[in-house]
Design an enzyme around this catalytic site. Sequence first.
Site, PDB file in Angstrom:
ATOM      1  N   THR A 184      -1.345  10.770  -0.349  1.00  0.00           N
ATOM      2  CA  THR A 184      -1.159   9.361  -0.689  1.00  0.00           C
ATOM      3  C   THR A 184      -1.956   9.098  -1.957  1.00  0.00           C
ATOM      4  O   THR A 184      -2.935   9.787  -2.227  1.00  0.00           O
ATOM      5  CB  THR A 184      -1.701   8.432   0.412  1.00  0.00           C
ATOM      6  OG1 THR A 184      -3.102   8.675   0.511  1.00  0.00           O
ATOM      7  CG2 THR A 184      -1.032   8.693   1.727  1.00  0.00           C
ATOM      8  N   GLU A 330       3.418   8.120   3.927  1.00  0.00           N
ATOM      9  CA  GLU A 330       3.185   8.438   5.341  1.00  0.00           C
ATOM     10  C   GLU A 330       4.472   8.462   6.156  1.00  0.00           C
ATOM     11  O   GLU A 330       4.467   8.813   7.336  1.00  0.00           O
ATOM     12  CB  GLU A 330       2.228   7.419   5.982  1.00  0.00           C
ATOM     13  CG  GLU A 330       0.789   7.537   5.522  1.00  0.00           C
ATOM     14  CD  GLU A 330       0.473   6.739   4.267  1.00  0.00           C
ATOM     15  OE1 GLU A 330       1.426   6.411   3.526  1.00  0.00           O
ATOM     16  OE2 GLU A 330      -0.710   6.444   4.034  1.00  0.00           O
ATOM     17  N   LYS A 439      -6.870 -15.445   0.702  1.00  0.00           N
ATOM     18  CA  LYS A 439      -7.119 -16.341   1.839  1.00  0.00           C
ATOM     19  C   LYS A 439      -7.853 -17.577   1.326  1.00  0.00           C
ATOM     20  O   LYS A 439      -9.028 -17.505   0.967  1.00  0.00           O
ATOM     21  CB  LYS A 439      -7.924 -15.620   2.912  1.00  0.00           C
ATOM     22  CG  LYS A 439      -7.746 -16.264   4.257  1.00  0.00           C
ATOM     23  CD  LYS A 439      -7.875 -15.265   5.381  1.00  0.00           C
ATOM     24  CE  LYS A 439      -7.297 -15.857   6.652  1.00  0.00           C
ATOM     25  NZ  LYS A 439      -7.548 -15.048   7.808  1.00  0.00           N
TER      26      LYS A 439
END
Length: 544
Positions: A184, A330, A439
Amino acid sequence: MNGLIMDYQLNIPLIMKRAETVYADKEIVTRLPDKSIHRYTYADFVKRAKKLTLALQKLGVQPGERIGTFCWNNYHHLEAYFGIPGAGGVLHTLNLRLSPDELTYISNHAEDRVVIVDKVLLPLFEKFKDNIAGLRHVIVAAPEPSEDLAEGYLDYEKLLAEQDEKDFVYADPQENEAVAMCYTSGTTGRPKGVLYSHRAIVLHSLTAASTSVMAMSESDTVVPVVPMFHANAWGIPFTATLVGAKQVFPGQYLDGESLLDLLEKEKVTFTAGVPTIWLGISIALDKQPDRWKLVNGLRMVVGGSAAPEALIRNLDKHNLKVIQAWGMTEMAPLGTMANLPSYLLDSPSDEQYAYRSLQGTPAPLIEIRGRGEEGFIPWDGQALGELEVRGAWVASAYYNSPEGADRFTEDGFFRTGDIVAIDPHGCIRIADRSKDLIKSGGEWISSVDLENALMGHPAVAEAAVIAIAHPKWQERPLALVVLKEGETASVNELMTFLQPRFAKWSLPDNIEFIEAIPRTSTGKFMKAALRTRFKDYTLPNVEF
Ligand code: AMP
């Protein structure tokens, strides 16, 4: 049980055997380093893949050993995709866009014993070659045999010339044996290895070829623009070989004009790559709309990061059909695909575009669910949660890595790190990577939604939205915009453009114009670099 059907192993040699017998005269085309075109047939390709297997066996490659490749998308690389498994080796594609330090770590972690290198990439390879501890052989590939190789290198063409393909015997490996591996790109911590089995690749290829996913067949001419060193070029070399499609490899030339020339000359019907590539093509076509005669309705699969709706619309104007897909290293990598469903065929075009800019429904043999703060999210298209997946080609662990074990749930799902909403038909919308979500005062703001909207403005080439620390709201969005060459736009103009589409509190607090958005080795926005660059940024006071 007595009378049961055959226990037939799903393995890569089967794909090659079919290519040899059923599709012998189909063509494989490569753009070479000198820009000329190399052509040969599936029969030639299989003959040479067999010779590569024999050469590797003579070099002492043992079953299960990792054999690296450090190559562009070309016919040598395709031969390695099949010749290495033929010898029982594990095909380990090294990402040539990584730094020498990362490549040193990855190659040592994988324990590569032999590496096949494109001659044009030798200078890059030599930056880390001596740091690979157990490396026994380096095989250098070029269109012609090389007479000028330094000590210690083997010439690919000469090795093949020494073999007689009649000595080749098809292996019939167990389907659960390892056959390929990719690392990855390492979003957090060290890069991690994912080991694919024969079975995973065969089932992935079959499913990808099916009409409900990529609908690829013998009548297609396919160009994987996505690198063969990134998640096996999304499995396309395996899928295309399985169905006998004509294959076209762009080599090292990935700019808009070179690709358009190839798409035109070879009458390409199917191609795949990251949005940046199609952005280059979209700009080239806008400048010279009549220069290239492409196949009408040429399918372009876009993945790796979100395909902006504006890009999909613009390529439609040129009769090119973008289909969005989502996946991960993955998962070999196909997860979901956004083919327009039948219930939208007669809908207004705005609704169709809105659907096509989503990431789509799971491929057959892939299960999905979203985990929110209070359990699994409903499939209502609204609630956000982390996407978890499991299925026939999803990793069950990282290779030799305790780090990352928390990404696998006890009931066998993989936690993707992507935040999604799932609609009642199972179509996902990626709102963000979990670490990129903003957020603000306890509410989540999707940077991807803001980026896509900004990229719909005619003057904007690219946009990235990041979180800036805020004393009252914890985090607030800042938009970073790259304007198209020769275009102008003010902050006010872009804000006015965004206003009708977003609640006031989810608009960026400010917009900064920058020269370019830094990218990772696989073409994704490198938001971490932007966050570092703007870490001391002071936002203006905004009331909402
Ligand atoms: P990689 O393993 O390098 O292919 O990266 C996988 C990640 O790329 C996913 O977890 C997503 O965050 C992102 N990604 C891939 N395809 C898409 C897409 N169509 N839209 C948005 N993000 C995507």
